[in-house]
Design a protein around this motif. Structure first.
Motif, PDB file in Angstrom:
ATOM      1  N   UNK A 200      24.757  27.801 -32.053  1.00 49.65           N
ATOM      2  CA  UNK A 200      25.819  26.835 -32.333  1.00 49.65           C
ATOM      3  C   UNK A 200      25.943  26.615 -33.829  1.00 49.65           C
ATOM      4  N   UNK A 201      27.181  26.580 -34.317  1.00 46.58           N
ATOM      5  CA  UNK A 201      27.440  26.389 -35.743  1.00 46.58           C
ATOM      6  C   UNK A 201      27.614  24.902 -36.025  1.00 46.58           C
ATOM      7  N   UNK A 202      26.621  24.326 -36.696  1.00 42.15           N
ATOM      8  CA  UNK A 202      26.668  22.890 -36.972  1.00 42.15           C
ATOM      9  C   UNK A 202      27.793  22.525 -37.926  1.00 42.15           C
ATOM     10  N   UNK A 203      28.228  23.482 -38.752  1.00 43.45           N
ATOM     11  CA  UNK A 203      29.277  23.183 -39.736  1.00 43.45           C
ATOM     12  C   UNK A 203      30.679  23.370 -39.160  1.00 43.45           C
ATOM     13  N   UNK A 204      30.766  23.914 -37.925  1.00 42.11           N
ATOM     14  CA  UNK A 204      32.075  24.143 -37.302  1.00 42.11           C
ATOM     15  C   UNK A 204      32.640  22.828 -36.766  1.00 42.11           C
ATOM     16  N   UNK A 205      33.948  22.802 -36.448  1.00 44.60           N
ATOM     17  CA  UNK A 205      34.531  21.586 -35.827  1.00 44.60           C
ATOM     18  C   UNK A 205      33.910  21.335 -34.449  1.00 44.60           C
ATOM     19  N   UNK A 206      33.926  20.080 -34.029  1.00 40.72           N
ATOM     20  CA  UNK A 206      33.372  19.705 -32.721  1.00 40.72           C
ATOM     21  C   UNK A 206      34.087  20.452 -31.595  1.00 40.72           C
ATOM     22  N   UNK A 225      28.257  18.367 -20.816  1.00 39.01           N
ATOM     23  CA  UNK A 225      28.505  19.767 -21.131  1.00 39.01           C
ATOM     24  C   UNK A 225      27.663  20.206 -22.306  1.00 39.01           C
ATOM     25  N   UNK A 226      27.864  21.460 -22.692  1.00 37.76           N
ATOM     26  CA  UNK A 226      27.111  22.025 -23.817  1.00 37.76           C
ATOM     27  C   UNK A 226      27.955  21.949 -25.082  1.00 37.76           C
ATOM     28  N   UNK A 227      27.359  21.500 -26.167  1.00 37.29           N
ATOM     29  CA  UNK A 227      28.034  21.461 -27.470  1.00 37.29           C
ATOM     30  C   UNK A 227      28.163  22.896 -27.978  1.00 37.29           C
ATOM     31  N   UNK A 228      29.382  23.404 -28.008  1.00 37.05           N
ATOM     32  CA  UNK A 228      29.602  24.781 -28.448  1.00 37.05           C
ATOM     33  C   UNK A 228      29.687  24.886 -29.964  1.00 37.05           C
ATOM     34  N   UNK A 229      30.005  23.783 -30.634  1.00 36.09           N
ATOM     35  CA  UNK A 229      30.087  23.803 -32.087  1.00 36.09           C
ATOM     36  C   UNK A 229      30.143  22.400 -32.644  1.00 36.09           C
ATOM     37  N   UNK A 270      24.081  17.714 -31.431  1.00 34.66           N
ATOM     38  CA  UNK A 270      24.186  18.904 -32.265  1.00 34.66           C
ATOM     39  C   UNK A 270      24.618  20.103 -31.433  1.00 34.66           C
ATOM     40  N   UNK A 271      25.251  21.059 -32.080  1.00 34.37           N
ATOM     41  CA  UNK A 271      25.697  22.286 -31.417  1.00 34.37           C
ATOM     42  C   UNK A 271      24.512  22.978 -30.749  1.00 34.37           C
ATOM     43  N   UNK A 272      24.719  23.444 -29.514  1.00 33.92           N
ATOM     44  CA  UNK A 272      23.664  24.131 -28.764  1.00 33.92           C
ATOM     45  C   UNK A 272      22.998  23.264 -27.724  1.00 33.92           C
ATOM     46  N   UNK A 273      23.072  21.930 -27.874  1.00 31.71           N
ATOM     47  CA  UNK A 273      22.393  21.029 -26.937  1.00 31.71           C
ATOM     48  C   UNK A 273      23.319  20.676 -25.774  1.00 31.71           C
ATOM     49  N   UNK A 274      22.715  20.264 -24.646  1.00 36.53           N
ATOM     50  CA  UNK A 274      23.471  19.774 -23.486  1.00 36.53           C
ATOM     51  C   UNK A 274      23.408  18.250 -23.511  1.00 36.53           C
ATOM     52  N   UNK A 294      40.758  19.537 -36.505  1.00 33.40           N
ATOM     53  CA  UNK A 294      40.862  20.981 -36.226  1.00 33.40           C
ATOM     54  C   UNK A 294      40.638  21.224 -34.733  1.00 33.40           C
ATOM     55  N   UNK A 295      41.637  20.904 -33.912  1.00 37.54           N
ATOM     56  CA  UNK A 295      41.421  21.013 -32.460  1.00 37.54           C
ATOM     57  C   UNK A 295      41.393  22.467 -31.979  1.00 37.54           C
ATOM     58  N   UNK A 296      40.492  22.736 -31.037  1.00 36.03           N
ATOM     59  CA  UNK A 296      40.430  24.025 -30.338  1.00 36.03           C
ATOM     60  C   UNK A 296      40.398  23.710 -28.847  1.00 36.03           C
ATOM     61  N   UNK A 297      41.375  24.202 -28.105  1.00 40.51           N
ATOM     62  CA  UNK A 297      41.444  23.900 -26.676  1.00 40.51           C
ATOM     63  C   UNK A 297      41.022  25.129 -25.891  1.00 40.51           C
ATOM     64  N   UNK A 298      39.973  24.988 -25.109  1.00 44.95           N
ATOM     65  CA  UNK A 298      39.429  26.095 -24.336  1.00 44.95           C
ATOM     66  C   UNK A 298      40.200  26.263 -23.031  1.00 44.95           C
ATOM     67  N   UNK A 299      40.283  27.506 -22.501  1.00 35.98           N
ATOM     68  CA  UNK A 299      40.959  27.695 -21.205  1.00 35.98           C
ATOM     69  C   UNK A 299      40.166  27.013 -20.087  1.00 35.98           C
TER      70      UNK A 299
END
Length: 610
Positions: A200-206, A225-229, A270-274, A294-299
């Motif tokens: 997981x990239x800690x510097x990336x947007x949530x 859920x899992x923090x992807x970033x 943090x990114x990577x944790x559940x 910086x929104x990212x919408x997952x399918x």
């Protein structure tokens, strides 16, 4: 805590191969429970229904800390009907612990969950469980697992899997057969060693996708859920993208982590944790929590389509509203809509009839668990006979779902089982000995051929047989199958049943009711010996006169009535019958209660044909 010190792993297996018991052992091994603390067996099965049935229904997260490494563990259901739970949580983990029973070997559900894991690119750690059982052959089980992986198209990396042998109940694991068993430490060491650290990239947007949800009267919705970033802490404003396209901004009220059977507050996720977030107004499984800037919408999560459907409708019988708290169509609609938020494998459609909803799911068990849950919450509902969902192929031909059935039974009961499965259009694929005096049969059979069969199977094998089924594919539609051979006994009027009335009806068939049971006209009270329906009066009382007869003091001995369980009732009914489910009772009834109306309805199709 940095991501490299986190491991995310899911435990998958066929039903009853010991997943939840093993999780109990891992929690104890890691010192989650304090000395002397009383912990219930299968502690992760917190739902009453799960404890009663001995199966896992809902996926649950827990975590242990082992030698400075945080291990997030996801306990998944083992039954194919709850496959939607498995499919959505596998995206949270980097590796799966595939449990295989050292006695039973690779079973149908083992194939299903492993295929889902391989499709997501996850590598397995194989755990051969229950090696303390007599008569086990771990080497043969390993051969079965290897053949299964090859048939599923596993990559070279996935085929190079580590193996560990364990007994979840006894609480030990060994790397090699013959080693002295001590505890489950070797398994936790293997997880830390072989499972890749959480990325997981800690510097990336949530970015986080809601894999499962919970609800608390005090905290409201909890998105798990899992923090992807990125990272998130209490007080941050974040964006929730709903599945209908709407976007909701909310302030994170709490960030919760998992440890053992409890949740605890975290200062930062943090990114990577559940983790779990609270603070949103509304929530559905599969939605995305992301950064506002910086929104990212997952399918949305891709879930296999349902195969079984039935109608849920308002209870319109004479006893409606006497036992339940929620009895209107509005109550029913709201409850089904609420279920859709978390039960991603479920589908609900409105029908042309008022108060009737078409509910589709993975199988009879999937829908019966929903009905039982609603019943315990105080709902009254009538449900129809389960029907398979038909589809059309590329050529426009009708196709129906087929299932793979694996049957383990005593050799002496093979004849009646094979005969009945053949009548239900089953095709035998394999027959082999599984243990001394036992045989394993493998069948491909239409899903509708299995409706109503489980109770007959238990009768044919005197309760010693085991039947597992798994959806296989859609294939050409076969011939008609007559599943129920007998007619039913129908009460002619409303009243209280009594011993006198039932005594003289016993020779007509098997009863579902005993004395002092309130019945109504059109209610199904027993199974007729013949193939036609028969109207009877179980409320008939003895005429009292002042003339003494020789039969005056006859003792009336009644055979015990057949107990109606929800699963048996759903399997038993025909398409012109309903199961009436209330918090206190399970009744069978005709869709049309009045006998004269029913006769007119039966004549109409014949008149149309003429």
């Amino acid at each position: 805590m940095s991501a490299p010190s986190i491991r995310n792993v899911a435990i998958i297996a066929h039903v009853d191969h010991g997943k939840t018991t093993l999780v109990d052992g891992l929690l104890k091994q890691a010192g989650t429970f304090r000395t002397g603390e009383v912990v219930a067996e299968r502690a992760m099965d917190s739902n009453d229904l799960e404890r009663e049935r001995g199966i896992t229904i809902l996926s649950k997260c827990t975590a242990v800390t082992w030698k400075g490494t945080r291990i997030n563990i996801v306990d998944t259901p083992g039954h194919a009907d709850f496959g939607g739970e498995v499919e959505r949580v596998l995206g949270m983990v980097d590796c799966v612990l595939l449990l295989v029973d050292a006695y039973e070997g690779a079973m149908p559900q083992t194939r299903f969950v492993t295929q889902k894991a391989f499709e997501m690119g996850l590598s397995p750690i194989v755990v051969v469980n229950k090696i303390d059982r007599p008569g086990v052959d771990p080497h043969d089980v390993m051969d079965q697992v290897f053949e299964l992986f090859i048939s599923l198209g596993a990559t070279d990396k996935q085929l190079d899997f580590p193996v560990i042998y364990a007994s979840g109940r006894q609480g030990y694991a060994i790397r090699e057969l013959g080693q002295e068993p001590k505890d489950l430490g070797p398994m936790l060491d293997l997880i830390v060693e072989k499972v890749p650290p959480a990325q997981g990239d800690l510097s990336a947007p949530l970015l986080m996708q809601v894999a499962t949800l919970d609800y608390d009267d005090y905290l409201g919705y909890m998105a798990i859920g899992r923090m992807l970033g990125g990272r998130a802490k209490v007080g941050d404003r974040v964006l929730l993208a709903h599945r209908d396209g709407k976007k909701e901004e909310f302030r994170v009220q709490k960030v919760l982590g998992f440890q053992g059977l409890k949740r605890f507050e975290l200062a930062e996720a943090l990114a990577g944790d559940i983790v779990a977030f609270t603070g949103m107004q509304n929530l559905n499984v599969g939605e995305t929590i992301t950064s506002i800037a910086e929104p990212t919408i997952l399918p949305l999560l891709k879930i296999d389509a349902p195969t079984i459907t039935m109608n849920f409708q308002v209870n319109d019988g004479p006893f409606a509203g006497k036992e339940g708290k929620y009895v209107t169509s509005r109550n029913l609609r709201e409850r089904l809509e609420r279920e859709l938020k978390s039960n991603v494998a479920l589908r609900v459609e409105e029908t042309a009839e008022a108060g009737v909803f078409k509910v589709s799911g993975r199988g009879e068990l999937h829908l019966s668990v929903l009905i039982e849950t609603m019943r315990r919450e105080g709902y009254e509902v009538c449900v129809s006979q389960p029907q398979v969902i038909l589809q059309y192929d590329a050529n426009g031909k009708v196709t129906e779902p087929y299932e793979d059935a694996v049957i383990d039974l005593d050799e002496k009961y093979t004849g009646p089982v094979v005969s009945e499965l053949n009548r239900r259009l089953g095709v035998m694929r394999e027959m082999r000995p599984s243990a001394p005096g036992r045989v394993r049969l493998e069948y491909r059979i239409p899903a509708r051929g299995l409706i109503g069969y489980r109770s007959q199977f238990m009768t044919d094998t005197r309760g010693t047989g085991v039947l597992y089924t798994q959806f296989a594919e859609y294939g050409p539609q076969g011939a008609d199958i007559r599943t129920r051979q007998n007619g039913v006994l129908i009460a002619s009027e409303e009243g209280m049943s009594n011993a006198y009335g039932l005594f003289y009806l016993q020779e007509r068939g098997q009863m579902f009711i005993g004395p002092n049971v309130h019945v109504y006209s059109g209610m199904v009270v027993g199974i007729h010996q013949r193939d036609n329906d028969l109207i009877i009066n179980p409320c008939k009382a003895k005429k009292l006169t002042n003339i003494r007869t020789t039969a005056a003091d006859e003792k009336l001995v009644l055979a015990p009535p057949r107990q109606l369980t929800l699963e048996y009732a759903l399997e038993f009914i025909n398409d012109d019958e309903l199961v009436e489910v209330t918090p206190q009772s399970i009744r069978l009834r005709k869709t049309v209660l009045d006998h004269n109306d029913r006769k007119r309805y039966e004549k109409k199709p014949a008149e149309v044909d003429a």
